[in-house]
Design an enzyme around this catalytic site. Structure first.
Site, PDB file in Angstrom:
ATOM      1  N   GLU A 206     -31.955  59.853  74.663  1.00  7.50           N
ATOM      2  CA  GLU A 206     -31.307  58.646  73.900  1.00  7.50           C
ATOM      3  C   GLU A 206     -29.766  58.722  74.451  1.00  7.50           C
ATOM      4  O   GLU A 206     -29.232  60.078  75.013  1.00  7.50           O
ATOM      5  CB  GLU A 206     -31.097  59.375  72.538  1.00  7.50           C
ATOM      6  CG  GLU A 206     -29.900  58.420  71.702  1.00  7.50           C
ATOM      7  CD  GLU A 206     -30.262  58.935  70.102  1.00  7.50           C
ATOM      8  OE1 GLU A 206     -29.358  58.541  69.157  1.00  7.50           O
ATOM      9  OE2 GLU A 206     -31.351  59.266  69.474  1.00  7.50           O
TER      10      GLU A 206
ATOM     11  N   GLU B 276     -24.376  62.523  76.050  1.00  5.40           N
ATOM     12  CA  GLU B 276     -22.966  62.356  75.115  1.00  5.40           C
ATOM     13  C   GLU B 276     -21.747  62.578  76.063  1.00  5.40           C
ATOM     14  O   GLU B 276     -21.899  63.869  76.639  1.00  5.40           O
ATOM     15  CB  GLU B 276     -23.329  62.889  73.723  1.00  5.40           C
ATOM     16  CG  GLU B 276     -22.153  62.758  72.795  1.00  5.40           C
ATOM     17  CD  GLU B 276     -21.788  61.186  72.753  1.00  5.40           C
ATOM     18  OE1 GLU B 276     -20.787  60.758  73.338  1.00  5.40           O
ATOM     19  OE2 GLU B 276     -22.674  60.429  72.150  1.00  5.40           O
TER      20      GLU B 276
ATOM     21  N   ASP C  59     -21.942  61.507  82.157  1.00  6.61           N
ATOM     22  CA  ASP C  59     -22.022  59.739  82.261  1.00  6.61           C
ATOM     23  C   ASP C  59     -23.353  59.442  82.296  1.00  6.61           C
ATOM     24  O   ASP C  59     -24.193  60.149  83.015  1.00  6.61           O
ATOM     25  CB  ASP C  59     -21.066  59.399  83.396  1.00  6.61           C
ATOM     26  CG  ASP C  59     -21.231  57.726  83.403  1.00  6.61           C
ATOM     27  OD1 ASP C  59     -22.218  57.234  83.839  1.00  6.61           O
ATOM     28  OD2 ASP C  59     -20.165  57.239  83.166  1.00  6.61           O
TER      29      ASP C  59
ATOM     30  N   ASP D 216     -20.953  50.844  71.787  1.00  4.36           N
ATOM     31  CA  ASP D 216     -19.793  50.104  71.349  1.00  4.36           C
ATOM     32  C   ASP D 216     -19.949  48.720  71.894  1.00  4.36           C
ATOM     33  O   ASP D 216     -20.403  48.336  72.838  1.00  4.36           O
ATOM     34  CB  ASP D 216     -18.516  50.711  72.447  1.00  4.36           C
ATOM     35  CG  ASP D 216     -17.264  49.931  72.070  1.00  4.36           C
ATOM     36  OD1 ASP D 216     -17.091  48.973  71.611  1.00  4.36           O
ATOM     37  OD2 ASP D 216     -16.227  50.791  71.959  1.00  4.36           O
TER      38      ASP D 216
ATOM     39  N   LYS E 197     -14.460  41.700  71.856  1.00  2.49           N
ATOM     40  CA  LYS E 197     -13.769  40.614  72.541  1.00  2.49           C
ATOM     41  C   LYS E 197     -14.445  40.100  73.712  1.00  2.49           C
ATOM     42  O   LYS E 197     -14.903  40.893  74.795  1.00  2.49           O
ATOM     43  CB  LYS E 197     -12.397  41.239  72.983  1.00  2.49           C
ATOM     44  CG  LYS E 197     -11.575  41.623  71.625  1.00  2.49           C
ATOM     45  CD  LYS E 197      -9.978  41.903  72.105  1.00  2.49           C
ATOM     46  CE  LYS E 197      -9.380  42.321  70.839  1.00  2.49           C
ATOM     47  NZ  LYS E 197      -7.964  42.757  71.257  1.00  2.49           N
TER      48      LYS E 197
ATOM     49  N   THR F 279     -28.811  56.146  60.051  1.00  2.00           N
ATOM     50  CA  THR F 279     -27.406  56.854  60.131  1.00  2.00           C
ATOM     51  C   THR F 279     -26.664  56.809  58.873  1.00  2.00           C
ATOM     52  O   THR F 279     -26.717  55.779  58.012  1.00  2.00           O
ATOM     53  CB  THR F 279     -26.452  56.356  61.313  1.00  2.00           C
ATOM     54  OG1 THR F 279     -26.266  54.847  61.208  1.00  2.00           O
ATOM     55  CG2 THR F 279     -27.532  56.254  62.784  1.00  2.00           C
ATOM     56  N   LYS F 280     -25.691  57.292  58.494  1.00  2.00           N
ATOM     57  CA  LYS F 280     -24.751  57.384  57.672  1.00  2.00           C
ATOM     58  C   LYS F 280     -24.056  56.130  57.591  1.00  2.00           C
ATOM     59  O   LYS F 280     -23.668  55.373  56.333  1.00  2.00           O
ATOM     60  CB  LYS F 280     -23.760  58.690  57.761  1.00  2.00           C
ATOM     61  CG  LYS F 280     -24.421  59.967  57.162  1.00  2.00           C
ATOM     62  CD  LYS F 280     -23.270  61.041  57.136  1.00  2.00           C
ATOM     63  CE  LYS F 280     -23.900  62.334  56.963  1.00  2.00           C
ATOM     64  NZ  LYS F 280     -22.747  63.549  56.850  1.00  2.00           N
ATOM     65  N   PHE F 281     -23.361  55.500  58.675  1.00  2.00           N
ATOM     66  CA  PHE F 281     -22.759  54.593  58.601  1.00  2.00           C
ATOM     67  C   PHE F 281     -23.443  53.177  58.356  1.00  2.00           C
ATOM     68  O   PHE F 281     -23.168  52.199  57.770  1.00  2.00           O
ATOM     69  CB  PHE F 281     -22.059  54.235  59.965  1.00  2.00           C
ATOM     70  CG  PHE F 281     -22.457  53.386  60.973  1.00  2.00           C
ATOM     71  CD1 PHE F 281     -22.545  52.083  60.916  1.00  2.00           C
ATOM     72  CD2 PHE F 281     -23.226  54.103  61.840  1.00  2.00           C
ATOM     73  CE1 PHE F 281     -23.039  51.176  61.933  1.00  2.00           C
ATOM     74  CE2 PHE F 281     -23.751  53.232  63.183  1.00  2.00           C
ATOM     75  CZ  PHE F 281     -23.708  51.906  62.839  1.00  2.00           C
ATOM     76  N   GLU F 282     -24.825  53.225  58.968  1.00  6.18           N
ATOM     77  CA  GLU F 282     -25.636  52.310  58.486  1.00  6.18           C
ATOM     78  C   GLU F 282     -26.142  52.189  57.086  1.00  6.18           C
ATOM     79  O   GLU F 282     -26.071  51.023  56.691  1.00  6.18           O
ATOM     80  CB  GLU F 282     -27.101  52.633  59.342  1.00  6.18           C
ATOM     81  CG  GLU F 282     -28.098  51.320  59.568  1.00  6.18           C
ATOM     82  CD  GLU F 282     -29.151  51.611  60.472  1.00  6.18           C
ATOM     83  OE1 GLU F 282     -29.949  50.808  60.323  1.00  6.18           O
ATOM     84  OE2 GLU F 282     -29.067  52.694  61.040  1.00  6.18           O
TER      85      GLU F 282
END
Length: 247
Positions: A75, A100, A127, A150, A154, A225-228
């Site tokens: 991952e 990560e 990386d 991310d 833009k 995930t929590k934000f999901e």
């Protein structure tokens, strides 16, 4: 999704996003300073020597690393690591490697993994391109996961998106034949970008059943995930794409 997005590089130099990877220098992640909790510091200081991996170790023999032959999942950009730890705990028959660059996230994952007694999880704080190129053998992975990278919304920043032609080709060489690249995003425009890149990439086949959408329903094996969960309450969409290495 926070504004941190500590995901790994899919750089794109002046030669464009499909230039050879070693000549691409623009990072797709932004490192920001963050405070370390006691548990995160403990993970980096006490658990890292046992579960941490470095580029200096070079090409890995994954069977020797884990002491067995098993399915392998990598991952990229696991954030604070909750989803990856959950997967490793839920699937002890599978070996997991997380990549990560965000120190608090690495520390948190290591602390959690140690407290749960996990032996099927290893971590790079490097990386992702370098790890893929230098450390992971060809045709060694069953799955590569890229969850909520991310989106760089833009247009002038699209070259920073990790999903680029050269990146998915590198992943293809590390997947076993029949192995899968699983991506998820909460930006529909990025899901469309991912689908277009993969549709044009040689050696991949989309696993989606529908002829009207390149996406698949969220599979049970990808933890929420929590934000999901928060996004779902707000009516935000999430798109999963799973492509199989076909050649």
């Amino acid at each position: 999704m926070t504004d941190l997005h500590p995901h790994d590089s899919a750089s794109a130099g002046p030669e464009g996003p499909d230039a050879p990877l070693h000549r691409r220098g623009i990072k797709s992640y932004v490192l920001r300073a963050g405070r370390m909790t006691q548990a995160q510091s403990r993970g980096l200081e006490e658990v890292w020597p046992r579960l941490g991996l470095t580029l200096a170790e070079g090409r890995q023999d994954l069977d020797a690393l884990f002491g067995r032959r098993a399915p392998r999942v990598v991952e990229i950009g696991f954030g604070m690591g909750a989803s990856l730890v959950e997967q490793a705990e839920r699937h002890p028959e599978t070996d997991f490697i997380g990549i990560e660059v965000h120190a608090p996230g690495v520390g948190k994952l290591l602390d959690d993994a140690d407290k749960r007694g996990l032996t099927n999880l290893r971590v790079y704080r490097e990386d992702a391109l370098a790890v893929l190129e230098q450390c992971l053998p060809e045709a060694s992975l069953d799955t590569l996961q890229l969850f909520f990278p991310d989106p760089w919304p833009k247009k002038k920043h699209h070259k920073r998106r990790i999903v680029q032609p050269a990146f998915v080709e590198l992943i293809r060489t590390r997947l076993k034949l029949g192995g899968t690249l699983h991506m998820a995003t909460d930006w529909q425009a990025y899901a469309e970008w991912m689908a277009e890149i993969l549709a044009a990439a040689p050696g991949y086949a989309n696993t989606a059943d529908s002829s009207t959408s390149p996406c698949v329903p969220r599979p049970d094996f990808r933890p929420l995930t929590k934000f999901e969960v928060r996004g779902e309450r707000l009516g935000h969409g999430v798109w999963d794409l799973i492509f199989r290495r076909a050649a």
